[in-house]
Write a protein that holds these residues in place. Sequence first.
Motif, PDB file in Angstrom:
ATOM      1  N   PRO B 263      19.853  -6.939  41.205  1.00  0.00           N
ATOM      2  CA  PRO B 263      20.380  -7.613  40.197  1.00  0.00           C
ATOM      3  C   PRO B 263      19.749  -7.614  39.308  1.00  0.00           C
ATOM      4  O   PRO B 263      19.471  -8.194  38.016  1.00  0.00           O
ATOM      5  CB  PRO B 263      21.774  -8.063  40.530  1.00  0.00           C
ATOM      6  N   GLY B 264      18.119  -8.212  40.235  1.00  0.00           N
ATOM      7  CA  GLY B 264      17.502  -9.217  38.686  1.00  0.00           C
ATOM      8  C   GLY B 264      16.564  -7.267  38.301  1.00  0.00           C
ATOM      9  O   GLY B 264      15.728  -7.802  37.422  1.00  0.00           O
ATOM     10  N   GLY B 265      16.736  -6.556  38.918  1.00  0.00           N
ATOM     11  CA  GLY B 265      16.065  -4.502  38.982  1.00  0.00           C
ATOM     12  C   GLY B 265      15.352  -4.385  39.950  1.00  0.00           C
ATOM     13  O   GLY B 265      15.114  -5.323  40.979  1.00  0.00           O
ATOM     14  N   ILE B 266      14.582  -3.718  39.612  1.00  0.00           N
ATOM     15  CA  ILE B 266      13.552  -3.328  40.376  1.00  0.00           C
ATOM     16  C   ILE B 266      12.271  -3.509  40.968  1.00  0.00           C
ATOM     17  O   ILE B 266      11.213  -4.372  40.587  1.00  0.00           O
ATOM     18  CB  ILE B 266      12.940  -1.642  40.346  1.00  0.00           C
ATOM     19  N   LEU B 267      11.979  -4.230  42.154  1.00  0.00           N
ATOM     20  CA  LEU B 267      11.150  -5.003  43.097  1.00  0.00           C
ATOM     21  C   LEU B 267      10.568  -4.068  43.860  1.00  0.00           C
ATOM     22  O   LEU B 267      11.277  -3.017  45.069  1.00  0.00           O
ATOM     23  CB  LEU B 267      11.808  -6.226  44.318  1.00  0.00           C
ATOM     24  N   ALA B 268       8.871  -3.950  44.361  1.00  0.00           N
ATOM     25  CA  ALA B 268       8.052  -3.197  45.163  1.00  0.00           C
ATOM     26  C   ALA B 268       8.291  -4.026  46.311  1.00  0.00           C
ATOM     27  O   ALA B 268       8.642  -5.029  46.268  1.00  0.00           O
ATOM     28  CB  ALA B 268       6.882  -3.594  44.337  1.00  0.00           C
TER      29      ALA B 268
END
Lengths: 403, 403
Positions: B263-268
């Motif tokens: 929900p907070g964006g793309i994470l590596a």
Amino acid sequence: MHVAKNTLPTPVIAHLEQHDLTVITEPGHLQMYAAGTKVIEIPSIRDVTAAAAALRTVLCKGPVDRLLHPFELGQSVAGYLRSLYGIPGMGFQTANVFTNKFAMKEAYKKAGLPSAPAHITYSPEGIGAAAQTLGWPVIVKPMLGGGSMDVHRLDGPESLRELLTAPEYESFRALTVPLVVEPFVEVLAEFHCDGIVIDGAIVFAEASEYLAPLLDCPPEFNGSFFLAAGDPLRASILTLHREAVRALDLRDGVTHMEFFRTPGGILAGEIACRPAGGAIPEAIEHAYGVDIWDAQLRIMLGEDPSVHPIRTEGCLVNYHLPVSPGRITGLTAVEDLQCIDNVVAARITKKVGDVIPPNYNSSYASGVVFVHVDDRSGVDDAVRRLADAFSIEVEPLSSTAKP
Amino acid sequence: MHVAKNTLPTPVIAHLEQHDLTVITEPGHLQMYAAGTKVIEIPSIRDVTAAAAALRTVLCKGPVDRLLHPFELGQSVAGYLRSLYGIPGMGFQTANVFTNKFAMKEAYKKAGLPSAPAHITYSPEGIGAAAQTLGWPVIVKPMLGGGSMDVHRLDGPESLRELLTAPEYESFRALTVPLVVEPFVEVLAEFHCDGIVIDGAIVFAEASEYLAPLLDCPPEFNGSFFLAAGDPLRASILTLHREAVRALDLRDGVTHMEFFRTPGGILAGEIACRPAGGAIPEAIEHAYGVDIWDAQLRIMLGEDPSVHPIRTEGCLVNYHLPVSPGRITGLTAVEDLQCIDNVVAARITKKVGDVIPPNYNSSYASGVVFVHVDDRSGVDDAVRRLADAFSIEVEPLSSTAKP
């Protein structure tokens, strides 16, 4: 992380004991610690697997803030453990390149530093081939090792044969690390540079010349002196030291680097990431007010070493008082040295009755004197004055005498 | 350097056997080598001291040109040995940061890559404190380890208690490496990126989306598909992959990196320096004509992998055919899958009579099908067509049946 045969200066131990200290060391270590200090013994400080297991037992009880390896032996293992467990401080890559003579040479070569070429070989038998490529005589040394242990000059196939068979070279043949073979270069003079690097910047560095090159140094020329500020050699050496620090990518640490003046120019010798041995740290303190052991300790602890060198005129000589093998029967009093002109400090560490063994290495001395001179032209006179003022009388040892 | 439980693809072995090959491996290794291949067994490929000793016995006979570690387990040990003995290829620093999940997170953080925060703890007992800081639920995993072995989701103190006491978690409690605790993030979608890096430049990289997030992935949604050239997510993922390669300072190697859309964006997620598992290398070969295992091998051997990807329209889906626990009584014929529209290749690896154990992991499949679609909007239909066309019938196992 500590090595059995080395002991730390008392102020270092006192500093460490202010912290929650656990010592990982080899059996039979000589150091005494305050009551309550946790000590974990491992068979060898070079056994990476055993050292990692020892550290894990500490880590299981809580975080480890810093990992100290006061001596060169164990430096790469400490770096490995820091990298592995995310402990701040020097990681394996840097620790290795400062202790692994082959990795160091490769880094020098890549950075274009002038240095003797080196061949690597993995067995005493491989030395011959390397020597034939480089030309005799050659210097052979373990790729990893402290000080000048197991370093040999080989003049030709005959001395190689001796190295491979004679009983006195058994420790060399038992080495379990690769060997580095270098051409023997004619050394006209030998130098050292001692530095402190903080956050990649050299906050202290001074160049010194040895009274005589170290290999087969005569006992009455054992010591070194700082090069005066205007000496052109000083500038060259400081430049090479700076380039070596950059080539080896040192961020924080204390350095001791060697240099050789040869017929072909100045060559960069080995650089270590530790305080110099002998009286050099004391000489630095006398001449520049910098405590290099304290800096090393604070860097490893992640504290600010706040190095503020005092610029001084002239140059300081550190002179190791010679020894003679035998039982000491007479010895100059320290007061007779202290009152000599320009002597800054003198210390005699032997006394009448002490026995000097027949084979002693170059760092073995009766004491040390620090004397101030205006520039290098005053060094010879100062050394001669000290050599003349100091006398040591010995009687030969009977064959039953125990040193 | 080889691990007991892994076997190498046949072409890799054939390539290696063209060279003078010595294998350092664990006891009970499954790989078969050509007659005459030297094999040295060590108790564990993770025992640095034992691995260094084994390599020395090879080095004593002559120079070692290259050191290969085909699997992730052993990568940091191989890097350590290369750094130590001056063997070309990936040194310890890089090998460590690609396998040590904590070092990796620290490098991400330093480079500003978006990634879940991570706490390090050294004992199962320390997990609780980390979870309280991060908030339940958390993911716990060994700092060093292959695949998803010993990775656990803990929902609260009760599941932690279970982890610390229940018999099925004995292997976790026996871990001798530090633990990494991360917050459990809601994963909306999961991606991977597979790349080849030569001399610091990314010569190949493609982004894929998993049919469903891997953790608790339903067996009928096991696979992934390449993102089409114009997909904006593809650009974001390729950028993060490039930043990770730079942050971890990879010069030469094959990468497999994971990403999570939250929900907070793309994470590596984690990046590994090895070919992906499952059918991904085959999918890359089908879609782009790039043999990622061959590239990995040639990079490790210091040969030119000469990677020339073919740009293709649309995107390829790799789909793992589901399994059911029991004894297989009926199975779709591979020909029935091969004739489906846009199927590029299909392979069934199980047969009637095979026994599927009751507990299998997500990489366990009946086979794999590669199907070409125009873009991501065509993926669901293609997968449904394959799922409908494939059927597997099993009979329950009697309690005495042996898998």
